[in-house]
Structure formats: structure tokens, C-alpha cells
Scaffold this motif. Structure first.
Motif, mmCIF file in Angstrom:
data_model
loop_
_atom_site.group_PDB
_atom_site.id
_atom_site.type_symbol
_atom_site.label_atom_id
_atom_site.label_comp_id
_atom_site.label_asym_id
_atom_site.label_seq_id
_atom_site.Cartn_x
_atom_site.Cartn_y
_atom_site.Cartn_z
ATOM 1 N N LEU A 2 0.821 -1.204 0.000
ATOM 2 C CA LEU A 2 0.000 0.000 0.000
ATOM 3 C C LEU A 2 0.853 1.252 0.000
ATOM 4 N N LYS A 3 0.255 2.346 -0.420
ATOM 5 C CA LYS A 3 0.935 3.629 -0.284
ATOM 6 C C LYS A 3 0.703 4.122 1.129
ATOM 7 N N LEU A 4 1.788 4.402 1.848
ATOM 8 C CA LEU A 4 1.689 4.782 3.236
ATOM 9 C C LEU A 4 1.302 6.234 3.370
ATOM 10 N N THR A 5 0.605 6.547 4.454
ATOM 11 C CA THR A 5 0.285 7.944 4.738
ATOM 12 C C THR A 5 1.320 8.513 5.678
ATOM 13 N N GLY A 6 1.691 9.757 5.442
ATOM 14 C CA GLY A 6 2.638 10.421 6.324
ATOM 15 C C GLY A 6 1.929 11.066 7.484
ATOM 16 N N THR A 7 2.670 11.887 8.243
ATOM 17 C CA THR A 7 2.099 12.521 9.426
ATOM 18 C C THR A 7 0.870 13.343 9.074
ATOM 19 N N ALA A 8 0.980 14.150 8.012
ATOM 20 C CA ALA A 8 -0.131 15.041 7.668
ATOM 21 C C ALA A 8 -1.365 14.269 7.238
ATOM 22 N N GLY A 9 -1.151 13.049 6.727
ATOM 23 C CA GLY A 9 -2.288 12.284 6.243
ATOM 24 C C GLY A 9 -2.801 11.260 7.228
ATOM 25 N N ALA A 10 -2.264 11.246 8.457
ATOM 26 C CA ALA A 10 -2.698 10.268 9.439
ATOM 27 C C ALA A 10 -4.160 10.487 9.789
ATOM 28 N N ALA A 11 -4.840 9.392 10.122
ATOM 29 C CA ALA A 11 -6.261 9.485 10.466
ATOM 30 C C ALA A 11 -6.396 10.039 11.865
ATOM 31 N N VAL A 12 -6.723 11.310 11.975
ATOM 32 C CA VAL A 12 -6.883 11.948 13.266
ATOM 33 C C VAL A 12 -8.213 12.665 13.289
ATOM 34 N N ALA A 13 -8.708 12.897 14.483
ATOM 35 C CA ALA A 13 -9.962 13.621 14.649
ATOM 36 C C ALA A 13 -9.745 14.782 15.588
ATOM 37 N N ALA A 14 -10.416 15.883 15.334
ATOM 38 C CA ALA A 14 -10.274 17.041 16.210
ATOM 39 C C ALA A 14 -10.887 16.724 17.556
ATOM 40 N N ALA A 15 -10.127 17.018 18.603
ATOM 41 C CA ALA A 15 -10.624 16.794 19.950
ATOM 42 C C ALA A 15 -11.308 18.033 20.499
ATOM 43 N N GLY A 16 -11.242 19.119 19.766
ATOM 44 C CA GLY A 16 -11.945 20.336 20.143
ATOM 45 C C GLY A 16 -11.136 21.277 20.976
ATOM 46 N N THR A 17 -10.453 20.769 22.013
ATOM 47 C CA THR A 17 -9.644 21.623 22.875
ATOM 48 C C THR A 17 -8.366 20.900 23.218
ATOM 49 N N LEU A 18 -7.490 21.609 23.919
ATOM 50 C CA LEU A 18 -6.281 20.998 24.441
ATOM 51 C C LEU A 18 -6.446 20.694 25.930
ATOM 52 N N GLY A 19 -7.643 20.401 26.351
ATOM 53 C CA GLY A 19 -7.887 20.053 27.742
ATOM 54 C C GLY A 19 -7.582 21.220 28.653
ATOM 55 N N THR A 20 -6.922 20.929 29.756
ATOM 56 C CA THR A 20 -6.614 21.981 30.716
ATOM 57 C C THR A 20 -5.685 23.020 30.135
ATOM 58 N N ALA A 21 -4.975 22.667 29.059
ATOM 59 C CA ALA A 21 -4.046 23.621 28.453
ATOM 60 C C ALA A 21 -4.771 24.788 27.819
ATOM 61 N N ARG A 22 -6.073 24.636 27.539
ATOM 62 C CA ARG A 22 -6.818 25.679 26.849
ATOM 63 C C ARG A 22 -7.568 26.606 27.807
ATOM 64 N N ALA A 23 -7.010 26.803 28.986
ATOM 65 C CA ALA A 23 -7.602 27.792 29.876
ATOM 66 C C ALA A 23 -7.515 29.157 29.222
ATOM 67 N N SER A 24 -8.460 30.006 29.526
ATOM 68 C CA SER A 24 -8.452 31.327 28.902
ATOM 69 C C SER A 24 -7.221 32.104 29.326
ATOM 70 N N ALA A 25 -6.820 33.048 28.474
ATOM 71 C CA ALA A 25 -5.636 33.845 28.767
ATOM 72 C C ALA A 25 -5.787 34.591 30.083
ATOM 73 N N ALA A 26 -7.013 34.959 30.429
ATOM 74 C CA ALA A 26 -7.233 35.707 31.671
ATOM 75 C C ALA A 26 -6.899 34.860 32.891
ATOM 76 N N GLU A 27 -7.018 33.522 32.775
ATOM 77 C CA GLU A 27 -6.760 32.648 33.912
ATOM 78 C C GLU A 27 -5.293 32.238 34.012
ATOM 79 N N ARG A 28 -4.537 32.502 32.997
ATOM 80 C CA ARG A 28 -3.154 32.042 32.960
ATOM 81 C C ARG A 28 -2.203 33.032 33.625
ATOM 82 N N THR A 29 -1.124 32.483 34.158
ATOM 83 C CA THR A 29 -0.045 33.305 34.700
ATOM 84 C C THR A 29 1.282 32.746 34.212
ATOM 85 N N TRP A 30 2.300 33.578 34.298
ATOM 86 C CA TRP A 30 3.638 33.156 33.900
ATOM 87 C C TRP A 30 4.413 32.658 35.112
#
Length: 412
Positions: A2-30
């Protein structure tokens, strides 16, 4: 086949968010860890601006000059649920692993244990699956050509087998996770995309083969040889082989991706976060599987910055690593594991890395080394992720008086 798929063609689905990483900028601190170095404080601004614009939660930076570590910092941009990034926390370094593999091969060549122009087929088994037929040109793929991406495999034409293990397992009728031997026997039955030595085409697979050749000539594992003879020589103890699953990642940052994928490490068929089982990291050590802190990578670069002191490669071997290839060369070219560009002050050598949940940057020029690691890569945005390069070099050029203290003893 078969012709192989590379990274860009891998079967992936959008998870919508990055979990806890997607806290709003207002909640984040450095939160920033590591020694404060006043003359280099503006590097913090570069990292913060870059990370904040992209929502990156974890970063690691190291800056060295003439082989001395001048700055080592860890950056966290997140709410209280995001763990603080220590300056020695390790990240997947992705394709910054390629200079490591090339250094190991060059070290063996220097010691007379490996001929860079030996065909890989003379060093390792490249037999195809039963009933398959190997491309007769496979015998023309040398160690040097594989390291310079001149082996003849082209992921834009036939895909990247290291990112297509689910498809390969189905065609072979074997269970996941695939081992290196199974991938090699499968690919050995496919035609090369180009005649070896004629066309530059970036190939992770070629580096897998080189890592197996290093294991063959040393009589030990590729990992053990690198740890003992390359990393150990410059006192790097944190850097190690990465693992696919979070349960095996003590001391490692959390990787962020908006995608999920079918598990590539078992037969469950489950949808998993792409960085955690969506690909098989264990078979990618030669091309992209190491984990390290930015300070570790800067320390590794002393092999090239101060070769006599490091004692791994001679200056002549360093020249061989950066020499132009037989094809795809010119002023700017890919040597043995490094991209190379001449400058008014000598040479600029660099590499970048990217895999789900990871983006990395390493560059050397005129005695300066900069390394930046992040726990997220470009995914569906229109931002220029490559701008970390000019921004960090801009920060290098802004330094008035470089600090004289060497931070190396603090971390190594």
C-alpha cells in the motif's frame, strides 16, 4: 504494497480543545524557572511573546556561548492546573534526535568501526517479507547517503512508514505495536522512490536504518551506545529514549494537541490523544525519539562547539559532518544530521523538530548555540512558528556584554 500515509495524512480527529491547556488567557499566569541572568533577561520576553501568541503552556530555553552555558530557563503559561516547567524538565526533542544519531555514526567512523560509505545492506538485514522482492538499488544505500537524506525514500511520494504503522500492521496481519524489524522487512519489499545518491528527500526511515547499523557494529543497542559514548562523554544524564505513553514519562512535560488518533501501540482500536499512543515513539529513537531538556541539547552541542575539550569528535570529523553531500548540496545543504549554511563568520548549523505535541529548535552560529523546546506544535493556525529562529538570534545580537559565569556546573 500500500501507499503509506505520512504525518499530515494520518487518520486523526479534532478533539476540540487541548484540555486543561486551553484555559483562557485571563486565567493564565507566567512562571519562569532557572537562574536569572540580567544581561540575557530579554530572552524571557522573546519566549513569553512567542508562547503566549500560540497558547503554548510549556517551554524550555538554553543559550550557550563558546561551549559555556549562559542561560537555562523553563517557562509555564497556564492556570494552576498546569504543572510548572522546571528548567531541567525533559521534552520530546523530535528531529533534534538526528544530529545525535549522526554524531554516533561519525564517532564510530572516526574510530574505524563504521565505514560511512558501506552499504547498509552489508551491515543489517534488509530482506523483504517472504514472497517480496527488494529493489536492486537498495544495495546502493550507504550510511552516509541515509544520513544525508539521499537514500531514495521520499515520504512525499510513498509516505513515511514510521508514521503508518497501523496500516502496515493491517497489511502484514500482525499485531500492534510494530517492532523495528517488522517495519524494515515491510519497507524492504517496496521500490525506492529515487536512485540512491541522486535526490534529497527527507527520510525518517533512513535514520532508523542507521540506528540499527550502529547497534550491529557495536554489539549493543543504539540507545546504550549513544548514552555511554556520546552523552556520557559530555556528562549528560537526563537525556534518554522517549516512550509513547504517559505512564512511562516521569519528569517529562505534558504534551498538548487538539487531535486524537487510533492507538498505534495496542490492538484496542481506541481513540487516544495523538501525543499519547497515536504513534509509536519506541521505533523512532534514531530519527526523533529522544527526550531532553534544552540545557541537555546545548551541552550536547559542545561536541561541535569545543570538540577538543568534549573529546567525542575531532575537528576533522566535525568538518565531515558539515560537508556538502554528493547531491542536493550547494551553499546551503544538509550534511550528516545537520542543515548547514555559510555565513560571514563561518557556518550556521541547525535543525528543527516537530511531532504531535512537540516543536523544537536548535541552531549554532559564530560560537553561539540556542535551543528552544515547546510542548505543542502548529495545528490549524496561521501563525509563523518558524519565527522563533530570527527572534532568538535577534536576542543574541542584542546582548551588550555576555556574562562570564558558566552555568554548566549547576546542571551537569
Amino acid at each position: 504494497m500500500l501507499k503509506l500515509t505520512g504525518t499530515a495524512g494520518a487518520a486523526v480527529a479534532a478533539a476540540g480543545t487541548l484540555g486543561t491547556a486551553r484555559a483562557s488567557a485571563a486565567e493564565r499566569t507566567w512562571r519562569v524557572t532557572g537562574e536569572d541572568v540580567a544581561p540575557l533577561a530579554h530572552f524571557d520576553d522573546v519566549m513569553k511573546d512567542y508562547m503566549q501568541a500560540r497558547g503554548i503552556t510549556a517551554g524550555s530555553l538554553a543559550v550557550a556561548r563558546n561551549g559555556k552555558l549562559s542561560l537555562a530557563r523553563g517557562y509555564t503559561w497556564g492556570d494552576e492546573s498546569v504543572a510548572t516547567t522546571g528548567e531541567t524538565d525533559v521534552f520530546r526533542i523530535a528531529s533534534l534526535s538526528k544530529p545525535v544519531a549522526a554524531t554516533a555514526a561519525m564517532r564510530l567512523a572516526q574510530e574505524g568501526e563504521l565505514d560511512l560509505d558501506a552499504p547498509l545492506a552489508d551491515l543489517i538485514d534488509l530482506s523483504p517479507l517472504p514472497g517480496g522482492t527488494a529493489d536492486p538499488r537498495l544495495g546502493e544505500v550507504t550510511v552516509r547517503r541515509a544520513l544525508q537524506h539521499l537514500g531514495g525514500w521520499d515520504r512525499d511520494l510513498s509516505g513515511d512508514p514510521l508514521w503508518s504503522t497501523i496500516a502496515i500492521s493491517r497489511e502484514m496481519g500482525v499485531d500492534l505495536p510494530l517492532g523495528e524489524e517488522e517495519v524494515v522487512s515491510y519497507v524492504s519489499g517496496a521500490a525506492l522512490d529515487h536512485a540512491p545518491g541522486t535526490t534529497y528527500a527527507y527520510s525518517n526511515y533512513g535514520y532508523l536504518l542507521v540506528s540499527r547499523a550502529i547497534a550491529a557494529v557495536t554489539g549493543t543497542s543504539f540507545e546504550d551506545y549513544v548514552v555511554s559514548d556520546i552523552l556520557g562523554a559530555v556528562d549528560i544524564a537526563r537525556m534518554r529514549a522517549g516512550r509513547s505513553l504517559a505512564r512511562d514519562q516521569a519528569g517529562e512535560v505534558r504534551y498538548n494537541s487538539r487531535y486524537t488518533s487510533t492507538s498505534a501501540v495496542d490492538m484496542s482500536g481506541a481513540q487516544v490523544p495523538y501525543p499519547y499512543g497515536g504513534f509509536n515513539l519506541e521505533i523512532q529513537l534514531g530519527n526523533g525519539g529522544w527526550v531532553a531538556s534544552a540545557a541537555d541539547i546545548a551541552r550536547f552541542c559542545t561536541v561541535y562547539d569545543t570538540p577538543e575539550a568534549a573529546g567525542v569528535l575531532t575537528p576533522a570529523s566535525v568538518d565531515t559532518v558539515f560537508a556538502a553531500p554528493e547531491a542536493g548540496g550547494g551553499a546551503t545543504h544538509y550534511g550528516l544530521g545537520w542543515s548547514v549554511r555559510p555565513t560571514a563568520d563561518g557556518e550556521n548549523t541547525w535543525h528543527t523538530g516537530s511531532m504531535p505535541g512537540t516543536y523544537t529548535f536548535l541552531a549554532r552560529s559564530n560560537g553561539h548555540t540556542v535551543v528552544a523546546l515547546f510542548n505543542q506544535r502548529k495545528e490549524g493556525d496561521d501563525l509563523n512558528w518558524g519565527e522563533i529562529d530570527p527572534r532568538l538570534w535577534g536576542a543574541v545580537n542584542e546582548v551588550g556584554t555576555w556574562p562570564t559565569e558558566d552555568l554548566t556546573p549547576i546542571y551537569f
